[in-house]
Design a protein around this motif. Sequence first.
Motif, short mmCIF file in Angstrom:
data_model
loop_
_atom_site.label_atom_id
_atom_site.label_comp_id
_atom_site.label_asym_id
_atom_site.label_seq_id
_atom_site.Cartn_x
_atom_site.Cartn_y
_atom_site.Cartn_z
N ASP A 33 0.79 -1.48 0.16
CA ASP A 33 0.26 -0.23 -0.07
C ASP A 33 1.12 1.48 0.30
OD1 ASP A 33 -1.96 1.94 0.32
OD2 ASP A 33 -3.33 0.09 1.19
N THR A 34 0.17 2.76 -0.89
CA THR A 34 0.83 3.34 -0.41
C THR A 34 2.27 3.78 -1.05
OG1 THR A 34 -0.56 3.68 1.09
CG2 THR A 34 1.07 5.82 0.72
N LEU A 35 2.98 2.66 -2.00
CA LEU A 35 4.42 2.54 -2.47
C LEU A 35 4.85 3.76 -3.77
CD1 LEU A 35 7.50 1.90 -1.81
CD2 LEU A 35 6.66 -0.02 -2.18
N TRP A 72 -6.04 6.60 -4.87
CA TRP A 72 -6.12 5.49 -3.76
C TRP A 72 -6.55 4.20 -3.69
CZ3 TRP A 72 -11.43 4.09 -0.61
CH2 TRP A 72 -12.47 5.03 -1.99
N THR A 73 -6.52 3.38 -2.66
CA THR A 73 -6.94 1.91 -2.68
C THR A 73 -8.01 1.33 -3.39
OG1 THR A 73 -5.31 2.24 -0.69
CG2 THR A 73 -7.05 0.13 -1.57
N ALA A 74 -9.29 2.05 -2.86
CA ALA A 74 -10.64 1.22 -3.76
C ALA A 74 -10.64 1.02 -5.01
CB ALA A 74 -11.77 1.70 -3.12
N THR A 130 -4.97 -6.61 4.77
CA THR A 130 -4.29 -5.69 5.12
C THR A 130 -5.41 -4.34 6.13
OG1 THR A 130 -2.18 -4.87 4.41
CG2 THR A 130 -2.43 -6.34 5.99
N ASN A 131 -6.04 -4.19 4.23
CA ASN A 131 -7.15 -2.60 3.85
C ASN A 131 -8.00 -2.78 4.59
OD1 ASN A 131 -8.03 0.25 2.80
ND2 ASN A 131 -6.17 0.00 2.04
N ALA A 132 -8.81 -2.09 5.22
CA ALA A 132 -10.44 -2.47 5.05
C ALA A 132 -10.86 -1.99 4.38
CB ALA A 132 -11.05 -0.90 6.47
N PRO A 184 3.80 1.53 3.34
CA PRO A 184 4.09 2.27 4.69
C PRO A 184 2.76 3.61 4.74
CG PRO A 184 4.70 2.91 2.07
CD PRO A 184 4.03 1.08 1.93
N HIS A 185 1.63 2.98 4.80
CA HIS A 185 0.59 3.54 4.39
C HIS A 185 0.88 4.75 5.80
CE1 HIS A 185 -3.72 5.51 4.83
NE2 HIS A 185 -3.22 4.96 3.72
N ASP A 186 0.18 5.94 5.79
CA ASP A 186 0.60 6.55 7.37
C ASP A 186 -0.25 6.22 8.15
OD1 ASP A 186 -2.25 7.27 6.58
OD2 ASP A 186 -1.27 9.38 5.91
N SER A 263 2.31 -1.93 -6.42
CA SER A 263 1.38 -0.79 -4.88
C SER A 263 0.32 -0.52 -5.52
CB SER A 263 2.38 0.38 -4.58
OG SER A 263 1.29 0.95 -3.82
N ASP A 264 -1.14 -0.20 -4.91
CA ASP A 264 -1.72 0.33 -5.35
C ASP A 264 -1.43 1.73 -5.96
OD1 ASP A 264 -1.55 1.44 -2.49
OD2 ASP A 264 -3.60 0.81 -2.27
N HIS A 265 -0.82 2.70 -5.29
CA HIS A 265 -1.12 4.29 -5.64
C HIS A 265 0.72 4.75 -4.77
CE1 HIS A 265 -2.27 5.01 -1.18
NE2 HIS A 265 -3.31 3.67 -1.60
N GLY A 266 0.51 6.35 -5.22
CA GLY A 266 1.47 6.51 -4.49
C GLY A 266 1.55 7.13 -2.89
ZN LIG Z 1 -4.15 1.91 -0.33
#
Ligand SMILES: [Zn+2]
Length: 441
Positions: A33-35, A72-74, A130-132, A184-186, A263-266
């Motif tokens: 996530d978020t890489l 973003w993720t979804a 790990t992402n809801a 490394p998501h916040d 990754s799903d996004h930056g």
């Molecule tokens: Zn994400």
Amino acid sequence: VRPLIVALIVGLLGGCADPALRGGPNVVLITIDTLRADHCSLYGYGRPTTPFLEELARRATVFENAYAPSSWTAPSMASLFTSLPPRSHGVVAGFFRKGAVVEQDYLGEDFETLAEVLRRQGLQTFGVSTNAHLTARTGFAQGFDVLVERWWESAAVVNEEALGLRDALRAADRYFLWVHYFDPHDEYEAREPWFGTYARLAEEARAAAEPPDPAARARREALRLLQVSVEKYDSEINYVDAHLRALFAGLGLEANALVIVTSDHGEAFLEHGTLSHGQSLFEEEIRVPLLLKLPDQREPRRVASRVSLVDLYPTILEFVGTDAPPRIEGVSLLPAARAGHPPDRAIVTELDRDRRTEQTVTWRGWKLYRREAPEAATRLFDLESDPGERRDLATEHPERLRELEERWGAWKARWPPAAATRKVAPFSADEEERLRALGYL
Ligand SMILES: [Zn+2]
């Protein structure tokens, strides 16, 4: 968030009995996530953030310009799993409240997801999420025999869960394993020893170049806060890279598998005035790493042409030897991975959330950045000479602008919007109580 296992046995663990297929080849998809790509040393970043990925890349294909379909993720992950753009699978909006996702567009049952196709092809399908935003509740468990959900958990917990699947993976004739790391998501954690090293080196550099001017010192102090965030973010990348190494060793993932890491996004660090992600479609939010390793690959390869996460679905389907449905957006990357024949097409990304509607079309180094809402705007960037997207060239290059707008028009005609048929409902009082008891809310 306290530990919790929600293991969803969606189907029976029966599988393909074709002896010719026994023992693979398998498909392994790792999404981190978020890489953002340019913070990976795999892509030349100054800090050694991804030593394991660099090692893996010695016998893999690295796509130097890979894009997430959204920031973003979804929507990005729904596009990866369907090879459809966000507007066509309809998963564009979602919110979370008190740590739980509510009112997210549900990934429709009528789409044939990657896991569904692979299961039909006889692979047993396993996932760790790990992402809801990516759960059974939001439609993302479709096609998975087992999907383990551990919302917002760290790489250590992910590895524990994934390594726990070892016996099931060994028993499978062929398997598809998807592992989604949340780091490394916040909120960024200071992961040691990396954070300490980065902070110390930065401090030494600052001490060596202390400016005498107090105004400059104050400005640098403000900048310092941002730099600490970046040092933590970078240390999180090291942390997940180290856990990837352990995962690959623990499960023997490289043997006889197509391995994909992406990754799903930056993530933005004020390059264009915002932090985090899902705020814009500038490069820092949509450029992702993409590494693809074929089972028999021994040589490194680099592919410079622009590709998208929607390409992974047809890539994986070609690898397992089945046809992709006719109506998908992506193209297979196997020819590029095998022989360096790169795809050459316009890359479209979209963001449609929080009253913000934007799209980009990138074609041969030129990027059209459209905004429909909250106020209309059209910008044009030359990514070759201006990778930081500082200079809008829309008035200077009307012919380029026209060309890209024509591409946008053709793309839009091919992919009319289809709203998601339903929303994930808020939790019932019962569910809320259960989640609270488990430490989620
Ligand atoms: Zn994400």
